[in-house]
Design a protein around this motif. Structure first.
Motif, PDB file in Angstrom:
ATOM      1  N   VAL A  63      -4.094  -2.482   3.021  1.00 46.95           N
ATOM      2  CA  VAL A  63      -4.660  -1.516   2.076  1.00 46.95           C
ATOM      3  C   VAL A  63      -5.610  -2.257   1.150  1.00 46.95           C
ATOM      4  CG1 VAL A  63      -4.151   0.256   0.366  1.00 46.95           C
ATOM      5  CG2 VAL A  63      -2.496  -0.220   2.180  1.00 46.95           C
ATOM      6  N   PRO A  66      -5.798  -2.168  -3.521  1.00 45.13           N
ATOM      7  CA  PRO A  66      -4.576  -1.340  -3.549  1.00 45.13           C
ATOM      8  C   PRO A  66      -4.310  -0.618  -4.860  1.00 45.13           C
ATOM      9  CG  PRO A  66      -4.033  -3.667  -3.678  1.00 45.13           C
ATOM     10  CD  PRO A  66      -5.495  -3.591  -3.396  1.00 45.13           C
ATOM     11  N   ASP A  70      -6.188   6.854  -5.157  1.00 45.41           N
ATOM     12  CA  ASP A  70      -6.311   7.333  -3.788  1.00 45.41           C
ATOM     13  C   ASP A  70      -7.329   8.461  -3.724  1.00 45.41           C
ATOM     14  OD1 ASP A  70      -5.068   9.452  -4.947  1.00 45.41           O
ATOM     15  OD2 ASP A  70      -3.346   9.491  -3.609  1.00 45.41           O
ATOM     16  N   ARG A  77      -3.838   3.701  -4.356  1.00 45.91           N
ATOM     17  CA  ARG A  77      -3.986   3.686  -2.891  1.00 45.91           C
ATOM     18  C   ARG A  77      -2.730   3.120  -2.222  1.00 45.91           C
ATOM     19  NH1 ARG A  77      -9.328   3.419  -0.869  1.00 45.91           N
ATOM     20  NH2 ARG A  77      -8.805   1.613   0.419  1.00 45.91           N
ATOM     21  N   LEU A  78      -2.164   2.066  -2.798  1.00 47.72           N
ATOM     22  CA  LEU A  78      -0.968   1.454  -2.217  1.00 47.72           C
ATOM     23  C   LEU A  78       0.216   2.407  -2.273  1.00 47.72           C
ATOM     24  CD1 LEU A  78       0.621  -0.920  -1.058  1.00 47.72           C
ATOM     25  CD2 LEU A  78       0.887  -1.785  -3.396  1.00 47.72           C
ATOM     26  N   GLN A  96       6.633  -4.000   1.870  1.00 48.57           N
ATOM     27  CA  GLN A  96       5.387  -4.570   1.385  1.00 48.57           C
ATOM     28  C   GLN A  96       5.548  -6.071   1.196  1.00 48.57           C
ATOM     29  OE1 GLN A  96       4.157  -3.187  -2.464  1.00 48.57           O
ATOM     30  NE2 GLN A  96       2.403  -4.585  -2.571  1.00 48.57           N
ATOM     31  N   PRO A 122      -6.206  -7.575   0.004  1.00 52.37           N
ATOM     32  CA  PRO A 122      -5.554  -6.300   0.296  1.00 52.37           C
ATOM     33  C   PRO A 122      -4.033  -6.421   0.165  1.00 52.37           C
ATOM     34  CG  PRO A 122      -6.145  -7.402   2.328  1.00 52.37           C
ATOM     35  CD  PRO A 122      -6.681  -8.255   1.222  1.00 52.37           C
ATOM     36  N   ALA A 123      -3.400  -5.284  -0.021  1.00 55.97           N
ATOM     37  CA  ALA A 123      -1.945  -5.238   0.077  1.00 55.97           C
ATOM     38  C   ALA A 123      -1.576  -5.129   1.548  1.00 55.97           C
ATOM     39  CB  ALA A 123      -1.401  -4.048  -0.708  1.00 55.97           C
ATOM     40  N   SER A 146      -6.235   7.005   1.872  1.00 61.64           N
ATOM     41  CA  SER A 146      -6.793   5.752   1.356  1.00 61.64           C
ATOM     42  C   SER A 146      -7.846   5.247   2.326  1.00 61.64           C
ATOM     43  CB  SER A 146      -5.673   4.725   1.167  1.00 61.64           C
ATOM     44  OG  SER A 146      -6.188   3.490   0.742  1.00 61.64           O
ATOM     45  N   THR A 149      -8.152   1.874   4.954  1.00 64.51           N
ATOM     46  CA  THR A 149      -6.870   1.283   5.335  1.00 64.51           C
ATOM     47  C   THR A 149      -6.866   0.940   6.818  1.00 64.51           C
ATOM     48  OG1 THR A 149      -5.685   2.514   3.612  1.00 64.51           O
ATOM     49  CG2 THR A 149      -4.379   1.676   5.452  1.00 64.51           C
TER      50      THR A 149
END
Length: 299
Positions: A63, A66, A70, A77-78, A96, A122-123, A146, A149
């Motif tokens: 993601v 993050p 969103d 977003r995360l 995660q 990114p996550a 998101s 992604t």
């Protein structure tokens, strides 16, 4: 005094001409190598099937940015991606990766602390995909929540493992073919040596009217006993080595393999007894062809 059984008459002196030492030793060594080749092919196939199953089920979601909002401005977003994954039954063991874990994954390429470069990282979310189909629908849904992604599966690695397995099995098949050809050559050389040593006797018997098939069968039976003895010994000696290798490979194997007898899979147990049978076929057939061809050269 009881009558003791006598060994069959050796009219051609084959026990002297075809020694029971060198030929069984060479055949035993080749049977040992053939057993290792078969085990390698079977192990690579079993391990690859196990790894392919795990790789195909692995799911990695990246993601970018993050902490940004969103698409619906409802959450980050995360958070939106994590919430959507929790509603998908096929996505199991969703977790995660911590920033420290992400840094550790990237450190071989970006240094000990990639955050020092000022790059937005990114996550990364990992999961186990238990769905029957692909992840196309999941990818589309996460893109809506998101944009940007990335959803990756182990399909690429599955294909690479399959290609590696195919190449290993081809190498094992090549090894078995080479061993069989060398075995036939060794038997042919040993038979020629025995014929040269007992040439006068065989020529006399042949001139007295003995058929080519009868002479060839006598010599082939002697070769058969020697090759089977060598193959049985080589196969038996390979078992402890195969068991030791199976113990080394146990941490990487499926549970069904690690609990098998001596750690060896059932297909391998079924293939090993075929080695003496194959050695007998090669020994008998090569001796027959060699002797018959040699007899045709006699005046």
């Amino acid at each position: 005094m009881a009558n003791l059984p006598h060994p069959p008459a050796d009219f051609l002196g084959l026990r002297t001409a075809l020694s029971d030492r060198l030929l069984p030793l060479l055949v035993g060594a080749m049977a040992f190598l053939a057993a290792l080749g078969i085990a390698g092919a079977e192990a690579s196939a079993s391990l690859a099937a196990h790894w392919q199953q795990d790789a195909a089920a692995a799911l990695t979601i990246q993601v970018p940015d993050p902490q940004a909002q969103d698409a619906g401005n409802d959450a980050t977003r995360l958070a939106a991606v994590l919430g959507a994954l929790k509603t998908v039954p096929a996505a199991m063991n969703v977790a995660q990766l911590s920033p420290a874990a992400v840094n550790q994954l990237l450190s071989p390429w970006l240094g000990t602390d990639p955050a020092d470069l000022g790059l937005p990282l990114p996550a990364v979310i990992t999961a186990h995909w238990a769905g029957a189909g692909g992840v196309g629908a999941l990818r589309a849904a996460l893109q809506k929540l998101s944009p940007g992604t990335l959803v990756d599966t182990g399909a690429l690695w599955t294909g690479r493992v399959a290609a590696l397995t195919t190449s290993l099995q081809a190498c094992a098949a090549a090894v078995l073919i080479i061993v069989a050809l060398i075995g036939a050559a060794v038997v042919s050389v040993a038979t020629h040596a025995g014929l040269a040593q007992r040439r006068e006797t065989i020529v006399i018997v042949h001139e007295l009217g003995a058929f080519d098939g009868d002479i060839a069968s006598l010599i082939a039976r002697r070769i058969l006993r020697l090759t089977v003895t060598g193959a049985l010994t080589g196969t038996a000696l390979a078992l402890p080595v195969l068991a030791w290798l199976a113990r080394l490979a146990a941490p990487f194997a499926a549970p069904s393999l690690s609990t098998a007898l001596l750690g060896l899979p059932a297909p391998l147990w079924a293939a090993l007894p075929a080695l003496p049978v194959l050695a007998a076929f090669i020994g008998w057939g090569t001796a027959q062809l060699t002797v018959r061809g040699w007899l045709r050269t006699l005046p």
